[in-house]
Design a protein around this motif. Structure first.
Motif, mmCIF file in Angstrom:
data_model
loop_
_atom_site.group_PDB
_atom_site.id
_atom_site.type_symbol
_atom_site.label_atom_id
_atom_site.label_comp_id
_atom_site.label_asym_id
_atom_site.label_seq_id
_atom_site.Cartn_x
_atom_site.Cartn_y
_atom_site.Cartn_z
ATOM 1 N N ARG A 152 0.682 -1.245 -0.038
ATOM 2 C CA ARG A 152 -0.111 0.199 0.022
ATOM 3 C C ARG A 152 0.323 1.356 0.001
ATOM 4 O O ARG A 152 0.690 2.681 -0.534
ATOM 5 C CB ARG A 152 -0.962 0.129 1.519
ATOM 6 N N SER A 153 1.550 1.099 0.747
ATOM 7 C CA SER A 153 2.709 2.676 0.471
ATOM 8 C C SER A 153 4.099 2.814 0.589
ATOM 9 O O SER A 153 4.203 3.514 -0.192
ATOM 10 C CB SER A 153 2.733 2.426 2.301
ATOM 11 N N VAL A 154 4.840 1.013 0.010
ATOM 12 C CA VAL A 154 6.100 1.689 -0.296
ATOM 13 C C VAL A 154 5.916 1.567 -2.285
ATOM 14 O O VAL A 154 5.249 0.237 -2.439
ATOM 15 C CB VAL A 154 7.037 0.863 0.265
ATOM 16 N N TRP A 155 6.768 2.177 -2.482
ATOM 17 C CA TRP A 155 6.673 1.955 -4.121
ATOM 18 C C TRP A 155 8.214 1.528 -4.872
ATOM 19 O O TRP A 155 9.047 1.980 -4.635
ATOM 20 C CB TRP A 155 6.182 3.064 -5.022
ATOM 21 N N GLN B 126 6.754 -3.832 -11.682
ATOM 22 C CA GLN B 126 5.600 -3.313 -12.282
ATOM 23 C C GLN B 126 4.896 -3.917 -10.431
ATOM 24 O O GLN B 126 4.794 -5.654 -10.562
ATOM 25 C CB GLN B 126 5.721 -4.146 -13.057
ATOM 26 N N MET B 127 4.277 -2.725 -9.755
ATOM 27 C CA MET B 127 4.439 -3.474 -8.728
ATOM 28 C C MET B 127 2.510 -4.742 -8.688
ATOM 29 O O MET B 127 2.344 -5.221 -7.997
ATOM 30 C CB MET B 127 3.352 -2.022 -7.885
ATOM 31 N N GLN B 128 2.358 -4.183 -9.798
ATOM 32 C CA GLN B 128 0.916 -5.655 -9.980
ATOM 33 C C GLN B 128 1.051 -6.545 -10.099
ATOM 34 O O GLN B 128 0.535 -7.780 -9.726
ATOM 35 C CB GLN B 128 0.131 -5.114 -11.379
ATOM 36 N N HIS B 129 2.609 -7.022 -10.233
ATOM 37 C CA HIS B 129 2.809 -8.329 -10.840
ATOM 38 C C HIS B 129 3.283 -8.811 -9.292
ATOM 39 O O HIS B 129 3.078 -10.051 -9.152
ATOM 40 C CB HIS B 129 4.425 -8.358 -10.686
ATOM 41 N N HIS B 130 3.090 -7.770 -8.211
ATOM 42 C CA HIS B 130 3.158 -8.660 -6.612
ATOM 43 C C HIS B 130 1.778 -8.774 -5.604
ATOM 44 O O HIS B 130 0.941 -9.139 -5.290
ATOM 45 C CB HIS B 130 3.403 -7.687 -5.863
ATOM 46 N N GLU B 131 0.377 -8.630 -7.036
ATOM 47 C CA GLU B 131 -0.879 -9.494 -7.431
ATOM 48 C C GLU B 131 -0.632 -10.884 -6.875
ATOM 49 O O GLU B 131 -1.144 -11.468 -6.449
ATOM 50 C CB GLU B 131 -1.915 -9.290 -8.193
#
Ligand SMILES: Cc1ncc(COP(=O)(O)O)c(C=O)c1O
Length: 434
Positions: free
Chosen positions: A15-18, A23-28
């Motif tokens: 939620r808070s760390v970029w 590609q942040m979506q990969h962490h889904e």
């Protein structure tokens, strides 16, 4: 820690760390590892699961996590001075570090930055400014190598040649020329690595012969192009490039940010070619992976071109944390360990043993271009399917090993304190994953 507390940290992080280079979506689908602590070559997550840090936390760690000797140096330094502006002030750690790096490299003037990319920026600016101060302001161009990598800031990205990182930002970047890569994998069938390297150098010469009057510097990663997938090449290329830079009046910037401090088997990679760069960029292992610090070392000749009555002829570049005392103390502790433990010689024996243990990996039917320089090993997997790197990473994690392949290239860059049982685990896990 309970599993729900650990997953809470992951959720809060997402939620808070970029996160970098992600590609942040990969962490889904790809799990984030909530690290609680580290010891030696091991990282521990919040549930106590251990992972062998086979890539030294992005190539920075040399002597393990929570190293008692580096810890002690930092604790001592904390009680003295944590940070002080380096313009107008100085302090013992930065003086000692500069003197010792000067003795090791023969380059007696040290300018400090924070991360590797800031060292690249400093070297590029200094080279250009040298020529300007020397009455050749038209020397504004840079030559780098195909598949080279020098960092992510705009200047560094301009001399980087990794499409995934560079293409999006192309409209923001300055043009630079990319010379043929000496990567030994690109040799023609039957051509030796040395012959190919000299062919690559000849193509660089053709470019310098035509454009040297507008070129400030050639920048390269000596012996191993890391981000390209651990592309390796022989020292003769560096020897030849040094000759060409001298012949055509162009600086040589050696970016040893990833390969310095013993990674290629000598303290600095340039030593293997018997050359000295005009600018040597160091970071990563400089503090043993403890704190962000980078350094550009240069010659008396360069330094003298800035030494003048006129302020604007000086190098008016700065970062707030330039020469941070804590980071410099960590670096001094690292140099002490190199001396006291005869690290380069000990690593030679370790590298030979690990290469033996990797024998079955090297001859595995899926493995191509198995290669090794110093404390870096790499191979390519020819039939790698899309998503290979993520899949391999996952499977290795399940076996307690942290590896991050680059595309279809698997590599190992372990901390130097790795011992035989951990080498065996790494070799065995790799075979299983293959
Ligand atoms: C050769 C080289 N140069 C520069 C850099 C950039 O360093 P940093 O990520 O600390 O900015 C890296 C990082 O991997 C590197 O490998």
């Amino acid at each position: 820690m309970k599993s729900n507390e650990s997953s809470d940290w992951v959720a809060r992080s997402l939620r808070s760390v970029w996160h970098p280079c992600t590609q942040m979506q990969h962490h889904e689908t790809v799990p984030l590892i909530p690290v609680s602590h580290g010891r030696g070559v091991w990282l521990y997550d919040m549930q106590g699961q251990a992972y062998l840090d086979a890539i030294s936390s992005w190539w920075v760690n040399l002597f393990g996590h929570a190293n008692p000797r580096i810890n002690a140096a930092l604790i001592d330094q904390l009680s003295r001075i944590e940070h002080v502006i380096l313009a107008g002030c100085t302090h013992a750690p930065v003086v000692e570090l500069s003197e010792r790096l000067g003795q090791l490299t023969g380059l007696g003037h040290a300018f400090y930055g924070s991360d590797g990319a800031s060292a690249t920026e400093i070297a590029l600016k200094m080279s250009f400014h040298f020529w300007r101060n020397s009455g050749q302001p038209e020397k504004t161009g840079f030559v780098s190598l195909q598949n080279g990598y020098h960092g992510e800031t705009l200047g560094a990205l301009s001399v980087t040649d990794v499409a995934l990182f560079k293409d999006t930002y192309a409209p923001l970047l300055r043009h630079s020329h990319q010379a043929m890569s000496p990567d030994s994998r690109l040799a023609a069938p039957g051509e030796s690595a040395e012959t190919y390297a000299l062919r690559a150098a000849a193509s660089l010469e053709a470019h310098l012969a035509a454009h040297a009057d507008t070129i400030a510097a050639v920048i390269l990663e000596p012996l191993v192009q890391g981000a390209a997938g651990m592309a390796m090449y022989p020292p003769i290329y560096l020897t030849r490039v040094r000759e060409l830079c001298d012949q055509y009046g162009v600086h040589l910037i050696a970016d040893e940010i990833a390969v310095g401090f013993g990674r290629t088997g000598s303290m600095f990679a340039c030593e293997q070619a018997g050359i000295q760069a005009d600018f040597l960029c160091l970071s990563k292992g400089l503090t043993g992976g403890y704190l962000p610090l980078s350094c550009v070392l240069t010659t008396d000749r360069v330094y003298q071109a800035f030494y003048d009555d006129a302020t604007a002829r000086g190098f008016l570049h700065s970062h707030s944390y330039t020469g941070n005392p804590l980071a410099c103390r960590a670096a001094l502790a690292v140099l002490d360990i190199f001396e006291q433990d005869d690290v380069i010689a000990v690593n030679r024996a370790k590298a030979a043993r690990f290469s033996e243990l990797l024998g079955e990996v090297a001859t595995h039917p899926r493995v191509r271009n198995f290669r090794h320089t110093g404390m870096i090993w790499a191979f390519d997997v020819d039939d790698a399917a899309p998503g290979f790197a993520t899949e391999f990473h996952h499977r290795a994690l399940e076996k307690g090993v942290f590896i991050r392949p680059i595309g279809h290239t698997v590599y190992f860059m372990p901390p130097y304190i790795i011992e035989e049982p951990e080498m065996r685990l790494l070799a065995q896990t790799t075979l299983t994953c293959l």
